[in-house]
Design a protein around this motif. Sequence first.
Motif: not given
Length: 170
Positions: A14-17, A20-24, A60-64
């Motif tokens: 879950l952490g890796i996911a 990945v979402i944050l980096q994308t 903002i996206t990272g926090f979300f």
Amino acid sequence: KPKRRRLATRMVLLGIAMIVILQTASICIWYFTVPHRPPTPGVIHHRVFGLPLGLVLTTITGFFVLGIGSLLIARWLVSPIQKLSETAKAIGGGDLGARSRIQRDDEIGVLGTQLDEMARRLELLVASERELLANVAHELRTPLSRISVALDLAAEGDGKRARASLEDIA
């Protein structure tokens, strides 16, 4: 035997996911907010609170993403633990028919299965104890009744009968 997943492995995945979402999201924001040609003098670059727009959007996206991920993980972990706690409290309160019925293939699922098995065994032990007590009570009634009758006969006053009753009692 089905392969059991470890809770730690799931947490890492879950952490890796989330990473990945944050980096994308960061790459997409960077692509759409950074100029792809050399900056031209006099052109205004978008800024929010004095910071580049891409940095603000990425933050903002990272926090979300991290907030939603944390809420989902917390719910995923706490919900079965609350169910186990309620089941343990019910069993401790005397409801030996209480079961958690947690169907998971990780350590929490194993704990739920073990708690349900313990409750089942306790239920069987208590039922066996009640049956034993009922049998013992039944077996004691007959000799106690005979003793009571013998004492009644002895109390009537006939010496010969009293001695015979005392022998029966003995």
